[in-house]
Design an enzyme around this catalytic site. Sequence first.
Site, PDB file in Angstrom:
ATOM      1  N   VAL A  62       0.862  -1.176   0.000  1.00 31.00           N
ATOM      2  CA  VAL A  62       0.000   0.000   0.000  1.00 31.00           C
ATOM      3  C   VAL A  62       0.903   1.232   0.000  1.00 31.00           C
ATOM      4  O   VAL A  62       1.792   1.355   0.845  1.00 31.00           O
ATOM      5  CB  VAL A  62      -0.890  -0.021   1.261  1.00 31.00           C
ATOM      6  CG1 VAL A  62      -1.725   1.236   1.353  1.00 31.00           C
ATOM      7  CG2 VAL A  62      -1.792  -1.246   1.260  1.00 31.00           C
ATOM      8  N   CYS A  63       0.677   2.131  -0.940  1.00 27.27           N
ATOM      9  CA  CYS A  63       1.501   3.341  -1.036  1.00 27.27           C
ATOM     10  C   CYS A  63       1.380   4.168   0.238  1.00 27.27           C
ATOM     11  O   CYS A  63       0.272   4.505   0.675  1.00 27.27           O
ATOM     12  CB  CYS A  63       1.057   4.182  -2.226  1.00 27.27           C
ATOM     13  SG  CYS A  63       1.787   5.826  -2.222  1.00 27.27           S
ATOM     14  N   ILE A  64       2.502   4.525   0.817  1.00 28.59           N
ATOM     15  CA  ILE A  64       2.479   5.191   2.122  1.00 28.59           C
ATOM     16  C   ILE A  64       1.762   6.541   2.086  1.00 28.59           C
ATOM     17  O   ILE A  64       0.932   6.840   2.949  1.00 28.59           O
ATOM     18  CB  ILE A  64       3.900   5.317   2.730  1.00 28.59           C
ATOM     19  CG1 ILE A  64       3.816   5.914   4.126  1.00 28.59           C
ATOM     20  CG2 ILE A  64       4.836   6.117   1.862  1.00 28.59           C
ATOM     21  CD1 ILE A  64       5.059   5.721   4.949  1.00 28.59           C
ATOM     22  N   ALA A  88      -1.900   5.973   1.687  1.00 27.66           N
ATOM     23  CA  ALA A  88      -2.438   5.281   2.857  1.00 27.66           C
ATOM     24  C   ALA A  88      -2.671   6.247   4.018  1.00 27.66           C
ATOM     25  O   ALA A  88      -3.748   6.251   4.630  1.00 27.66           O
ATOM     26  CB  ALA A  88      -1.493   4.168   3.287  1.00 27.66           C
TER      27      ALA A  88
END
Lengths: 131, 123
Positions: free
Chosen positions: A78-80, A83
């Site tokens: 999940v892209c930080i 997210a």
Amino acid sequence: MSLRYGLVVLAAPTRLGNRRAYQFAQALLDEGHSIGRVFFYDDGASTGLSAVVTPQDEHNSVDQWADFGKRHNIELVVCIASALKRGVLDETEAKRYDKNQATLHPGFQIGGLGLLVDAAAHCDRLITFGP
Amino acid sequence: MAEPKKTSVLILSRQCPYDGTLAQSAVDFSLAAAAFEQPVSLLLLGNGVLQLLNGQDTQGSSQKNIGKRLSSLPLYGIEKVYVDATSMARYDLQAEDLLLPVEILSDASLTALFSDHDHVVSF
């Protein structure tokens, strides 16, 4: 010929694109291809939210993805940046931003956009789902 | 993570500049790919051409100015920015209405652009 695929999921878990990504991922393995990484980006990042509850007669996309990743040993990232904006935090980020608990499903991991660049560099095909 | 090899990526952005986060996400990914020294081209298609309009002012909306971010792309090594002629005509735009020098492509040259890249990521 067997190919290595990377998947980019931009669609929120409630959207058709997200479901199509899941079905496509399954079909790839059925056909003998491999998946290097699934990268959840933008609204797709909500897919990693652990607290989602769905009615019994509807599919629960977070559980489905997590189960898929675990069974086939496929990285679900999940892209930080996406997210954090959507309240999806692992332990480290929850602590860093002083939130009382982590909300990332343990089947997923949080990572930077470099992991998407890496997927592009090391996969034969990169397929985008959504928005 | 293994050393990334050079893979050309065409980033396709079809989104209006300030509705949702997708337009910004496309720019974020473009910058990330350029930071890892991958060859990046950006194609703004459909409503995406509006991201390039001169004179965007977001002071009243507390949103990040995407025009400013796009105009900095050449500084990060992203020199290739494309728009499609059909969308430019639809919004009655000329090259001088845009904040970056871009290449305006016909439908036929779009096809060639797609085949010239290893990957397309579509926003």
